[in-house]
Scaffold this motif. Sequence first.
Motif, PDB file in Angstrom:
ATOM      1  N   SER A  57     -22.025 100.554  82.773  1.00 46.36           N
ATOM      2  CA  SER A  57     -21.101  99.447  83.005  1.00 46.36           C
ATOM      3  C   SER A  57     -20.714  98.764  81.699  1.00 46.36           C
ATOM      4  N   SER A  60     -15.221 101.375  80.092  1.00 52.52           N
ATOM      5  CA  SER A  60     -14.319 101.754  81.167  1.00 52.52           C
ATOM      6  C   SER A  60     -14.526 103.233  81.472  1.00 52.52           C
ATOM      7  N   ALA A  84     -17.897  99.856  87.910  1.00 47.44           N
ATOM      8  CA  ALA A  84     -16.842  98.866  87.690  1.00 47.44           C
ATOM      9  C   ALA A  84     -15.612  99.104  88.574  1.00 47.44           C
ATOM     10  N   SER A  88     -14.361  96.582  91.529  1.00 45.49           N
ATOM     11  CA  SER A  88     -12.989  96.074  91.548  1.00 45.49           C
ATOM     12  C   SER A  88     -12.362  96.244  92.925  1.00 45.49           C
ATOM     13  N   LEU A 100     -16.722  86.902  85.287  1.00 42.31           N
ATOM     14  CA  LEU A 100     -17.190  88.184  84.776  1.00 42.31           C
ATOM     15  C   LEU A 100     -18.156  87.997  83.610  1.00 42.31           C
ATOM     16  N   VAL A 102     -19.597  90.607  81.592  1.00 43.19           N
ATOM     17  CA  VAL A 102     -19.547  92.045  81.326  1.00 43.19           C
ATOM     18  C   VAL A 102     -19.186  92.270  79.860  1.00 43.19           C
ATOM     19  N   VAL A 106     -15.376  97.029  79.317  1.00 45.52           N
ATOM     20  CA  VAL A 106     -15.159  97.340  80.731  1.00 45.52           C
ATOM     21  C   VAL A 106     -14.170  96.365  81.389  1.00 45.52           C
ATOM     22  N   GLU A 109     -11.113  97.430  83.606  1.00 43.91           N
ATOM     23  CA  GLU A 109     -11.285  97.839  85.005  1.00 43.91           C
ATOM     24  C   GLU A 109     -10.967  96.682  85.971  1.00 43.91           C
ATOM     25  N   PHE A 110     -10.889  95.466  85.442  1.00 43.35           N
ATOM     26  CA  PHE A 110     -10.633  94.289  86.287  1.00 43.35           C
ATOM     27  C   PHE A 110      -9.281  93.649  85.976  1.00 43.35           C
ATOM     28  N   ALA A 124     -22.791  92.767  84.695  1.00 40.22           N
ATOM     29  CA  ALA A 124     -22.966  94.171  84.312  1.00 40.22           C
ATOM     30  C   ALA A 124     -23.882  94.220  83.100  1.00 40.22           C
ATOM     31  N   LEU A 153     -23.595  95.271  88.804  1.00 40.57           N
ATOM     32  CA  LEU A 153     -23.217  96.670  88.617  1.00 40.57           C
ATOM     33  C   LEU A 153     -24.454  97.456  88.198  1.00 40.57           C
TER      34      LEU A 153
END
Length: 210
Positions: A57, A60, A84, A88, A100, A102, A106, A109-110, A124, A153
């Motif tokens: 995580s 991407s 991820a 999402s 988030l 993270v 990554v 991914e959001f 994550a 995650l």
Amino acid sequence: MASWGERLAGVRGVLLDISGVLYDGSEDGGVPIPGSVEAVARLKRSQLKVRFCTNDSQKSRGDLVGLLRRHGFDISESEVTAPAPAASLILKERGLRPHLLVQDGVLSEFDQIDTSNPNCVVIADAGESFSYQNMNKAFRVLMELESPVLISLGKGRYYKETSGLMLDVGAYMKALEYACGIKAEVVGKPSPEYFQSALKEMGVEAHEAQ
């Protein structure tokens, strides 16, 4: 010792982990585990369906696949189940707006997720971003919610890189669970739903996979 064919009798698909199975990561990209590139190539030449199921995580899915290709692996984004993208999809389905915690790698991914006025926290493997300040911010977001939702995650304790063992997201997830008196929803291994999603994408039943 059973032959290759005997060991795979009745098997239609293979789920492969990535980190610690195909390669050991590091800040400079890591190194393939000896024999792993050849093993994946051999599976791809067989009649078996192959899917890569990871808890990574920090990157991407596109970045992870690019890294593996540079190491010589035959792999595409469509063959990878990663936490991820799965998270999402859950956020979209449930109308959740995450805070988030993270890695920057990554965040893409959001991109399509509304993060204003958060009503949940997604955590994550954030690496160096697991500072007191950032953990406390996630804690405060959860404590201000009437029905706090924490999505993690994965829940690993640690993982291996070429430099040694690295503390994983599970330790930080447990800290937030304890502080907030809640139970996290895990997206990733070892969640049965995560494996079922990978099997569905591969088009095989659990008893037909290894």
